[in-house]
Scaffold this motif. Structure first.
Motif, PDB file in Angstrom:
ATOM      1  N   GLY A  82       0.824  -1.209   0.000  1.00 17.45           N
ATOM      2  CA  GLY A  82       0.000   0.000   0.000  1.00 17.45           C
ATOM      3  C   GLY A  82       0.855   1.255   0.000  1.00 17.45           C
ATOM      4  O   GLY A  82       0.565   2.215  -0.712  1.00 17.45           O
ATOM      5  N   VAL A  83       1.931   1.249   0.782  1.00 19.50           N
ATOM      6  CA  VAL A  83       2.811   2.424   0.826  1.00 19.50           C
ATOM      7  C   VAL A  83       3.394   2.695  -0.559  1.00 19.50           C
ATOM      8  O   VAL A  83       3.432   3.823  -1.021  1.00 19.50           O
ATOM      9  N   PHE A  84       3.818   1.618  -1.252  1.00 18.05           N
ATOM     10  CA  PHE A  84       4.479   1.822  -2.540  1.00 18.05           C
ATOM     11  C   PHE A  84       3.513   2.214  -3.648  1.00 18.05           C
ATOM     12  O   PHE A  84       3.929   2.763  -4.661  1.00 18.05           O
ATOM     13  N   THR A  85       2.232   1.905  -3.485  1.00 20.81           N
ATOM     14  CA  THR A  85       1.317   2.193  -4.586  1.00 20.81           C
ATOM     15  C   THR A  85       0.429   3.408  -4.347  1.00 20.81           C
ATOM     16  O   THR A  85      -0.154   3.917  -5.292  1.00 20.81           O
ATOM     17  N   SER A  86       0.296   3.875  -3.090  1.00 25.41           N
ATOM     18  CA  SER A  86      -0.701   4.925  -2.896  1.00 25.41           C
ATOM     19  C   SER A  86      -0.152   6.273  -3.359  1.00 25.41           C
ATOM     20  O   SER A  86       1.022   6.584  -3.201  1.00 25.41           O
ATOM     21  N   PHE A 141      -1.273   3.522   5.288  1.00 24.53           N
ATOM     22  CA  PHE A 141      -0.548   2.267   5.069  1.00 24.53           C
ATOM     23  C   PHE A 141       0.771   2.277   5.844  1.00 24.53           C
ATOM     24  O   PHE A 141       1.196   1.266   6.398  1.00 24.53           O
ATOM     25  N   TRP A 142       1.409   3.435   5.857  1.00 22.04           N
ATOM     26  CA  TRP A 142       2.683   3.585   6.563  1.00 22.04           C
ATOM     27  C   TRP A 142       2.526   3.178   8.021  1.00 22.04           C
ATOM     28  O   TRP A 142       3.377   2.521   8.604  1.00 22.04           O
ATOM     29  N   GLU A 143       1.413   3.589   8.633  1.00 22.75           N
ATOM     30  CA  GLU A 143       1.191   3.302  10.040  1.00 22.75           C
ATOM     31  C   GLU A 143       0.727   1.864  10.263  1.00 22.75           C
ATOM     32  O   GLU A 143       1.079   1.245  11.260  1.00 22.75           O
ATOM     33  N   VAL A 144      -0.059   1.331   9.332  1.00 25.65           N
ATOM     34  CA  VAL A 144      -0.561  -0.043   9.509  1.00 25.65           C
ATOM     35  C   VAL A 144       0.593  -1.015   9.681  1.00 25.65           C
ATOM     36  O   VAL A 144       0.535  -1.929  10.492  1.00 25.65           O
ATOM     37  N   GLU A 145       1.654  -0.767   8.913  1.00 24.33           N
ATOM     38  CA  GLU A 145       2.783  -1.688   8.882  1.00 24.33           C
ATOM     39  C   GLU A 145       3.392  -1.923  10.265  1.00 24.33           C
ATOM     40  O   GLU A 145       3.925  -2.984  10.555  1.00 24.33           O
ATOM     41  N   LEU A 146       3.254  -0.914  11.146  1.00 20.09           N
ATOM     42  CA  LEU A 146       3.823  -1.026  12.497  1.00 20.09           C
ATOM     43  C   LEU A 146       3.305  -2.206  13.287  1.00 20.09           C
ATOM     44  O   LEU A 146       4.059  -2.904  13.966  1.00 20.09           O
ATOM     45  N   ILE A 147       1.991  -2.389  13.238  1.00 16.76           N
ATOM     46  CA  ILE A 147       1.350  -3.333  14.158  1.00 16.76           C
ATOM     47  C   ILE A 147       1.796  -4.775  13.892  1.00 16.76           C
ATOM     48  O   ILE A 147       2.248  -5.454  14.806  1.00 16.76           O
ATOM     49  N   PRO A 148       1.720  -5.254  12.624  1.00 14.66           N
ATOM     50  CA  PRO A 148       2.173  -6.638  12.417  1.00 14.66           C
ATOM     51  C   PRO A 148       3.648  -6.823  12.756  1.00 14.66           C
ATOM     52  O   PRO A 148       4.004  -7.850  13.339  1.00 14.66           O
ATOM     53  N   MET A 149       4.492  -5.848  12.409  1.00 14.19           N
ATOM     54  CA  MET A 149       5.917  -6.026  12.691  1.00 14.19           C
ATOM     55  C   MET A 149       6.149  -6.094  14.200  1.00 14.19           C
ATOM     56  O   MET A 149       6.949  -6.895  14.676  1.00 14.19           O
ATOM     57  N   TYR A 150       5.411  -5.253  14.935  1.00  9.08           N
ATOM     58  CA  TYR A 150       5.540  -5.279  16.390  1.00  9.08           C
ATOM     59  C   TYR A 150       5.222  -6.664  16.935  1.00  9.08           C
ATOM     60  O   TYR A 150       5.976  -7.230  17.734  1.00  9.08           O
ATOM     61  N   PHE A 151       4.125  -7.225  16.481  1.00  8.65           N
ATOM     62  CA  PHE A 151       3.742  -8.544  16.997  1.00  8.65           C
ATOM     63  C   PHE A 151       4.689  -9.625  16.519  1.00  8.65           C
ATOM     64  O   PHE A 151       5.018 -10.549  17.261  1.00  8.65           O
TER      65      PHE A 151
END
Lengths: 495, 489
Positions: free
Chosen positions: A128-132, A141-151
């Protein structure tokens, strides 16, 4: 005919995630196959987009496969996706890494259902970051990526995983906090969130100095890339993350920083970028040399590769802020090249760790005899990383250095480049030294019969090797596309 | 003439009737499980009345005592929704009480009645009476558990609340003394005619404004009037805490917005000066709330401090509204959208906490360890709400922050926004502390934590709307834009 191909690429992993989440009593096998199919489908569509991408001169400076729907009318924000020569290689890179990271996680035992859900969500958000092409969507999208990486780091990691996950979370949030302020200021000045419209309009403002705006935006990307002195989260996150997360982290996630710098900072504020490029180049050179020097001292395999990323991302920063067409193209190719090479290196370290249960260089020795396939692939990855001709690493570094050395935009680029090239020497040092210690000394008896890569692992790692060689031998396959995206941006700088 | 106007307060009257009916029915029936249903029906009837008024052009009724406009109606719906959700969440909690179950629901409804009057009042006297109606009900509700903590909380809330009321009244007296009027539009007319260029030239008006801000500062828990929050939030019955943290706070913001935009919205020097007071208080509020939340180990106290910080983000919107005068639609819309998002998110979090603490009898974060294994759905719901409070996608929290900060940047409050975004980073630390405990901790026991269906439905509804607002905020933003247009700004 509009098939919304980009939406499919971005959201197929999410669809896979939903299927996994809703599948009643899904067995481990089902979960893995669904994840693989979702990632593979996304990869295949992205390949299709790559081959259908219009490479004619008329398409230069235009987004392709665009989708645009009004999303939040009150702030005039659109659901707007599109790819150009800059983002397309990164999209391919991510979908490719998505497939491989599912494959190298094939043996995961701990909470597999959640694990693959997070991996798929991570893939979606980075795509999403690369296409939006809308700043709000981009930020989302930039912020969404945080949550899965954190877990992923926190649950499936090792060592000081909780510390590492927190550090990652807080560092990234600090960066994105400034970025949000920057994005909103941009909107206040220009009254648009449209990234295609923002590139190339001359921004003037009495409300906020453009320098401040530039730094608000660039800090978030600097943390992500990471640029010295914001890099300290990276070794911790990498060392403690599970293998697949490391692969995605090094392979695609760091590229968000470089991509953002080119797409937002350089395209939107070219004059400010020229003004502050010397500072960024100095940071790049420090990152290259310091990163490589620190790498020489590492004894943990994963930490070693992690620090080498700091050094290699310095090349990207140098390429970007040399601000010539060639150097920018080099930086874009270097991002792709680092993505596959370091992705492969992390995958290989993961394999070695799987077999031997140690990553400490002092405990490893002479594995060449015990794992013949792994040693070959690991060596290829290592040689690519130090920029051996014939691999993608050489092509990328050569173009970057050639571009930055000949830059006339920024004063003193020749000196910066000459110092930076020393980084390549240091890279050869630590890569060869590492390979020698792990594989080529006297073999240890305790590792007899630890086994080599199995079929799934061979498929995953060989596919990396294919990409490394293919682009290495015939870089035009990517540079043609990249140049189409870079050309209009380089024109903005006026050189 | 009077009879025509009755329909304008039909929602309040309906709610009142059901509250009284509840007390009566409580006398005669032994199965107390029917009581929450009466309360829910009462709130729904009242909401239906509100909807009938939605398309009515705005009027000032009862000799300019209350206004019927979409701004007020929107907040009435919000308060009623919060009441319904709190009643659903209280359902199994209240069964623990030996007696006074009917009174509990009746007081909750009376408090809602007070808040509903508060958001539509346009006269200082009505505002004060409505505020007291809701506050007195809440004083009782806070001490409803009658144990040591709850009684202490009740007493603290009562005494500090009484002081705040007195301060507010004092401020109102100054304004009345200066202008000779208590109705907000009349005050506005008077203030516009004053030949002043700065607040400092007229100490009476200055003192009046500062005292009014202080009085309401207590209600919305802004620094330095936030002292009561942690103790009261921890001691009060959890559903009451939930109610305090959303409905009472939302109404507080609504009435501040109304007083300041209607009575003191013009001329420009005036609104700029009170907006600056709020902006400075705001910067301190967020920072204090967030920094003190970090060290909390009790989840109710943590949410207490976090609600102070959230009030800080809301005040960003308030300050932006003040700075903007005539063109403040984005700022006001942001404020209302944030309130909507905050209400649902915080309620969702509290509902999950109520359901969990009903079973494990603890509010300590350490006891939430491994909750994802003991109760996957409650833990997932709580995670969604905490992510939204942090302001991460794909939830309402992020859109709300973008929206409200955008309004502030439009007004040149970049410094405030930078403080606010740094604060949101800090907040991630303590929200994720809870998330981490639930997902990564080792459960103390394998026993499952079950929840009843009303809790379930309430939590699912909150989370669903929070996520929808995060992904497709368009319709909600349109709604908030409608709600602000009627405010005369």
């Amino acid at each position: 005919m509009n098939l919304n191909l980009l939406s499919w690429i971005v959201f197929l992993p999410v669809i896979g995630l939903i299927v996994i989440a809703l599948w009643p009593r899904a067995s481990q096998k089902t979960v893995k196959w669904i994840a693989l199919i979702a990632a593979l489908a996304s990869f295949i569509i992205s390949l299709y987009v790559f081959f259908m991408f219009d490479r004619s001169g008329a398409a230069i400076g235009h987004m392709q496969f665009e989708e645009k729907v009004l999303w939040i009318p009150a702030v005039n924000s659109y659901y707007h996706l599109g790819v150009d020569g800059l983002s397309l290689p990164l999209v391919i890179l991510m979908t490719f890494l998505g497939v491989v990271s599912v494959l190298i996680s094939w043996k995961i035992q701990l909470r597999p259902k959640e694990y693959f859900c997070w991996i798929l969500l991570l893939e979606s958000s980075i795509l999403g970051v690369f296409t939006s092409l809308d700043l709000i969507l981009f930020f989302l999208f930039w912020e969404v990526e945080l949550i899965p990486m954190y877990f992923l780091i926190n649950i499936w990691g090792s060592g000081r995983k909780e510390y590492a996950a927190y550090k990652y979370l807080i560092y990234t949030l600090v960066g994105s906090a400034f970025m949000l302020a920057g994005i909103l200021s941009t909107y206040f000045i220009t009254h648009t969130f449209d990234m295609t419209a923002l590139a190339g309009i001359s921004i003037t403002s009495s409300f906020i100095p453009l320098t401040v705006l530039f730094f608000l935006l660039v800090i978030g990307f600097c943390i992500k890339l990471p640029v010295f002195p914001f890099h300290t989260w990276l070794p911790d996150a990498h060392t403690n993350a599970p293998t697949a997360a490391s692969v995605i982290l090094a392979g695609a996630l760091l590229k968000m920083g470089g991509y953002g710098m080119i797409r937002l900072c350089v395209s939107m504020l070219p004059q400010v970028a020229v003004q502050y490029a010397p500072i960024m180049c100095i940071l790049a050179v420090i990152g290259i040399i310091y990163g490589a020097a620190v790498t020489l001292r590492q004894t943990d395999l994963k930490r070693l590769i992690a620090y080498s990323s700091v050094s290699h991302m310095g090349y990207v920063l140098l390429g970007i802020f040399a601000l010539t067409q060639v150097s920018l193209a080099g930086a874009a190719l270097q991002m792709f090249s680092h993505g596959v090479i370091t992705g492969l290196l992390f995958a290989m370290v993961g394999l070695v760790y799987d077999k031997t249960h140690t990553r400490d260089l002092n405990n490893l020795s002479g594995l060449a005899r015990q794992m013949p396939v792994i040693v070959v692939v690991f060596s290829i990855a290592g040689l690519a990383s130090l920029g051996l001709p014939g691999t993608v690493g050489f092509a990328a570094e050569f173009i970057t250095f050639a571009g930055s050395f000949s830059s006339t935009v920024i004063a003193g680029m020749k000196i910066f480049t000459l110092i930076a090239v020393l980084g390549v020497v240091l890279t050869s040092g630590y890569i060869l030294w590492m390979l020698q210690r792990v594989f080529y000394q006297y073999p240890l008896d305790k590792y007899n019969g630890v086994g080599d890569a199995d079929l799934v692992e061979k498929i995953a790692t060989f596919s990396f090797v294919v990409v490394i060689m293919l682009v290495g031998i015939y870089p035009a396959i990517l540079t043609n596309v990249i140049n189409m995206g870079i050309e209009p941006i380089a024109k903005l700088i006026g050189m | 003439m009077m009879m025509d106007q009755i329909r304008y307060i039909a929602p309040e009257l309906g709610l009142l009737c059901f509250a009284l009916l509840l007390v009566l029915v409580d006398l005669f029936i032994s199965n107390k499980r029917a009581l929450p249903f009466i309360a829910v029906i009462g709130a729904l009837v009242s909401a239906a009345f509100v909807l009938t008024l939605w398309s009515v052009p705005s009027v000032e009724a009862f000799n300019k005592m209350i206004a019927v406009d979409q701004f007020g109606l929107f907040f009435k719906l919000l308060i009623l929704a919060a009441t319904v959700l709190v009643v659903m969440a209280s359902h199994s909690y209240v069964l623990k009480f030996d007696k006074f179950q009917g009174e509990y629901y009746a007081l909750l409804m009376l408090s809602a009645l007070g808040l509903m009057l508060l958001v539509s009042a346009i006269n200082l006297i009505t505002i004060y009476v409505a505020l007291e109606l809701s506050s007195i009900s809440l004083y009782v509700l806070v001490s409803f558990l009658k144990d040591k903590q709850s009684s202490e909380a009740g007493l603290k809330y009562l005494i500090l609340g009484a002081v705040a009321s007195a301060i507010l009244l004092y401020g109102m007296a100054f304004v009345f003394g200066l202008t000779g009027n208590t109705c907000l539009p009349c005050i506005a007319d008077y203030v516009k005619g004053m030949p002043l260029t700065s607040l400092l030239q007229n100490p009476v008006l200055l003192i009046g404004l500062v005292l009014i801000i202080s009085g309401f500062g207590f209600k919305i828990a802004s620094v330095p009037f936030q002292m009561w929050v942690p103790d009261v939030y921890q001691g009060a019955p959890t559903p009451v805490t939930a109610y305090l943290s959303v409905a009472s706070k939302a109404a507080g913001f609504a009435v501040i917005a109304r007083i300041f935009m209607t009575a003191f919205g013009m001329p420009a020097w005036l609104h700029n000066e009170w907006a600056m007071i709020i902006a400075v208080l705001d910067a301190v509020t967020m920072t204090v709330g967030n920094l003190t939340a970090i060290v909390q180990t009790n989840v109710k106290r943590l949410l207490g401090y976090s609600s102070i910080a959230q009030a800080g983000y809301l005040m960003v919107g308030l300050a932006a509204m003040g700075m903007s005068s005539q063109s403040g639609n984005v700022a006001a819309g942001g404020l209302i959208f944030f309130l909507l998002s905050y209400t649902l998110t915080n309620l969702g979090a509290f509902i999950a906490i109520i359901a969990i603490s009903n079973k494990i009898n603890s509010d300590e974060i350490s006891d939430y360890a491994g909750m994802i294994k003991r109760s996957p759905l409650l833990a997932l719901g709580l995670t969604v709400c905490l992510i939204s409070l942090t302001g991460l996608p794909p939830t309402a929290g992020l859109i709300a922050k973008i929206y409200i900060f955008k309004g502030a940047i439009d007004q040149g409050l970049l410094w405030l926004v930078i403080i606010a975004v740094i604060n949101s980073v800090v907040s991630a630390y303590y929200y994720f502390k809870v998330v981490k405990a639930m997902w990564l901790g080792e459960p103390a026991s394998e026993e499952k934590v079950s929840s009843t269906w009303p809790e379930w439905v309430a939590l699912a509804a909150c989370c669903a709307i929070v996520v929808v607002m995060g992904i497709l905020p368009g319709a909600f933003i349109n709604l908030t834009q409608t709600a602000v247009k009627m405010l005369g700004i």
